[in-house]
Design an enzyme around this catalytic site. Structure first.
Site, mmCIF file in Angstrom:
data_model
loop_
_atom_site.group_PDB
_atom_site.id
_atom_site.type_symbol
_atom_site.label_atom_id
_atom_site.label_comp_id
_atom_site.label_asym_id
_atom_site.label_seq_id
_atom_site.Cartn_x
_atom_site.Cartn_y
_atom_site.Cartn_z
ATOM 1 C CE LYS A 1 -4.104 1.909 0.530
ATOM 2 N NZ LYS A 1 -5.147 1.806 -0.472
ATOM 3 C CE LYS B 1 -10.517 -11.823 -3.784
ATOM 4 N NZ LYS B 1 -11.093 -11.827 -2.458
ATOM 5 C CE LYS C 1 -1.828 -12.288 -4.451
ATOM 6 N NZ LYS C 1 -3.171 -12.834 -4.577
HETATM 7 P P1 ATP Z 1 -7.004 -9.145 -2.999
HETATM 8 O O1 ATP Z 1 -6.397 -8.637 -4.268
HETATM 9 O O2 ATP Z 1 -8.240 -8.402 -2.548
HETATM 10 O O3 ATP Z 1 -5.977 -9.345 -1.890
HETATM 11 P P2 ATP Z 1 -6.795 -11.919 -3.700
HETATM 12 O O4 ATP Z 1 -7.091 -12.238 -5.116
HETATM 13 O O5 ATP Z 1 -5.361 -11.839 -3.291
HETATM 14 O O6 ATP Z 1 -7.578 -10.590 -3.340
HETATM 15 P P3 ATP Z 1 -7.610 -13.060 -1.199
HETATM 16 O O7 ATP Z 1 -9.044 -12.968 -0.798
HETATM 17 O O8 ATP Z 1 -6.631 -12.084 -0.613
HETATM 18 O O9 ATP Z 1 -7.556 -12.970 -2.805
HETATM 19 O O10 ATP Z 1 -7.078 -14.497 -0.932
HETATM 20 C C1 ATP Z 1 -7.881 -15.642 -0.669
HETATM 21 C C2 ATP Z 1 -6.999 -16.867 -0.633
HETATM 22 O O11 ATP Z 1 -6.516 -17.142 -1.963
HETATM 23 C C3 ATP Z 1 -5.763 -16.689 0.241
HETATM 24 O O12 ATP Z 1 -5.509 -17.917 0.907
HETATM 25 C C4 ATP Z 1 -4.667 -16.395 -0.744
HETATM 26 O O13 ATP Z 1 -3.395 -16.769 -0.277
HETATM 27 C C5 ATP Z 1 -5.090 -17.219 -1.951
HETATM 28 N N1 ATP Z 1 -4.616 -16.650 -3.211
HETATM 29 C C6 ATP Z 1 -4.904 -15.403 -3.679
HETATM 30 N N2 ATP Z 1 -4.325 -15.209 -4.868
HETATM 31 C C7 ATP Z 1 -3.637 -16.346 -5.172
HETATM 32 C C8 ATP Z 1 -2.829 -16.749 -6.271
HETATM 33 N N3 ATP Z 1 -2.604 -15.944 -7.303
HETATM 34 N N4 ATP Z 1 -2.291 -17.985 -6.256
HETATM 35 C C9 ATP Z 1 -2.509 -18.815 -5.204
HETATM 36 N N5 ATP Z 1 -3.267 -18.498 -4.134
HETATM 37 C C10 ATP Z 1 -3.830 -17.282 -4.104
HETATM 38 MG MG MG Z 2 -4.839 -11.083 -1.308
#
Ligand code: ATP
Ligand code: MG
Length: 338
Positions: free
Chosen positions: A116, A203, A200
């Site tokens: 951030k 969302k 990575k």
């Molecule tokens: P944000 O961008 O809001 O952080 P996010 O896509 O990273 O969203 P989260 O809700 O933070 O999703 O993560 C939910 C679960 O999915 C967590 O256990 C996280 O480690 C896993 N996760 C998120 N993105 C990945 C990825 N690209 N590959 C593997 N695991 C993931």
């Molecule tokens: Mg995340």
């Protein structure tokens, strides 16, 4: 004391639909674990969502979405306790206590905060919910005394911080109140790369391939994915290793012979990106077709989702309250005046 073999994990209803990174990195392992351990606790981290979601209707919709996603993907409420964080007050209560067992310096090194900081240069404007988020996450975990926390690689640091907090607490009171939880992260799928081929899949980064969006949205996400940047035309030999589209094929496409054929034609310049992507879309619809169907059905009547969350909260509260009471006793918050 004999602690049952228990796992715990959460997902933040921060918006948009679940993507294949979430699924292969976290949701799939979690759903498999529900049949392999004594107890599985999974929760919707709605308090965490407040760091970014400021629209009530949006938050409500996100929460419902996560419940439907999990149920459609195979969460079995008879095997796993499924609940909302905000319905178990002990999460917030324990977080206040645990904040005393970690230093400001260590908190400053957490990814969520550092990322951030990189985006919005002004440190003074970062909300404290985001800064404190790893402490609330430590409370989320430690309340349930799990041996393991199934998550993606990006959460490793937070689980490690949780271990530090647990150790500091245990040491302070010279008692093993909190067993140290292990991050359960799959080497193969712990960090799925995004469609930008760089970061990575996330969302918030808009580099996802969704699971439950309309077919047209998923098509667009797949079609705009990064492939081999050095390949100018379909007749150029292409690189398969590290190419996101082929990584997605390996994850999603059950037709191994088709994937091998595409790889070998790609290497020798005998297939275009469009065909490889079209086949990925078809494989996606095949792989997640049943779940997509089930989700639509569940959406018609939300009473089942409601009931599952109510039962889950009641069960989670029992265990969480027990740990909180233990913490109150150990620290001296419960004494002869109570
Ligand atoms: P944000 O961008 O809001 O952080 P996010 O896509 O990273 O969203 P989260 O809700 O933070 O999703 O993560 C939910 C679960 O999915 C967590 O256990 C996280 O480690 C896993 N996760 C998120 N993105 C990945 C990825 N690209 N590959 C593997 N695991 C993931
Ligand atoms: Mg995340």
């Amino acid at each position: 004391m004999n602690i049952p073999k228990r796992v715990l994990s959460g997902i933040t209803p921060s918006g948009d639909s679940l993507h294949i990174g979430n699924y292969f990195g976290a949701v799939k392992p979690q759903i498999e674990l529900q049949n392999q351990v004594d107890q599985a606790y999974y929760f919707i981290a709605d308090l965490h969502a407040l760091t970014t979601v400021r629209d009530r209707a949006q938050l409500e919709q996100n929460i419902t979405g996560v419940v439907l996603d999990y149920l459609a993907l195979g969460l079995n409420p008879k095997k796993a306790v499924f609940f909302r964080q905000s319905q178990v007050p002990a999460h917030s209560q324990l977080a206040v206590i645990l904040a005393n067992f970690i230093s400001y310096g260590q908190m400053q090194r957490m990814h969520a905060f550092k990322d951030k900081l990189q985006k919005d240069a002004d440190v003074g404007s970062i909300n404290m919910g985001l800064f404190n988020y790893p402490i609330l996450m430590a409370a989320d975990i430690l309340l349930y005394k799990p041996f393991g926390v199934p998550v993606g690689e990006d959460q490793r640091q937070h689980v490690e911080l949780t271990r530090d907090i647990a150790e500091n607490f245990n040491k302070a009171y010279n008692q093993e109140v909190f067993p140290l939880p292990e991050p359960l992260i799959r080497t193969e799928t712990g960090k799925i790369i995004g469609t930008d081929g760089q970061r990575k899949m996330s969302k918030s980064l808009k580099n996802t391939i969704a699971i439950f969006e309309d077919e047209a949205v998923i098509r667009k996400q797949i079609m705009s994915s990064y492939t081999d940047p050095n390949r100018k035309s379909a007749t150029d030999p292409g690189t398969v290793e590290g190419n996101p589209i082929f990584m997605y094929h390996d994850l999603i496409n059950d037709n191994v012979a088709e994937v091998e054929d595409l790889k070998s034609r790609y290497r020798s310049g005998k297939v275009g990106d469009v065909e490889v992507k079209e086949k990925l879309l078809a494989a996606h619809l095949q792989r997640f077709g049943a779940a997509r169907q089930r989700r639509q059905e569940l959406e018609q009547d939300l009473s089942l989702a409601k009931e599952i969350l109510a039962t889950g909260a009641a069960q989670a509260n029992l265990l969480a309250q027990e740990t909180l009471e233990q913490v109150y006793k150990v620290t001296g918050l419960t004494n002869h005046l109570n």
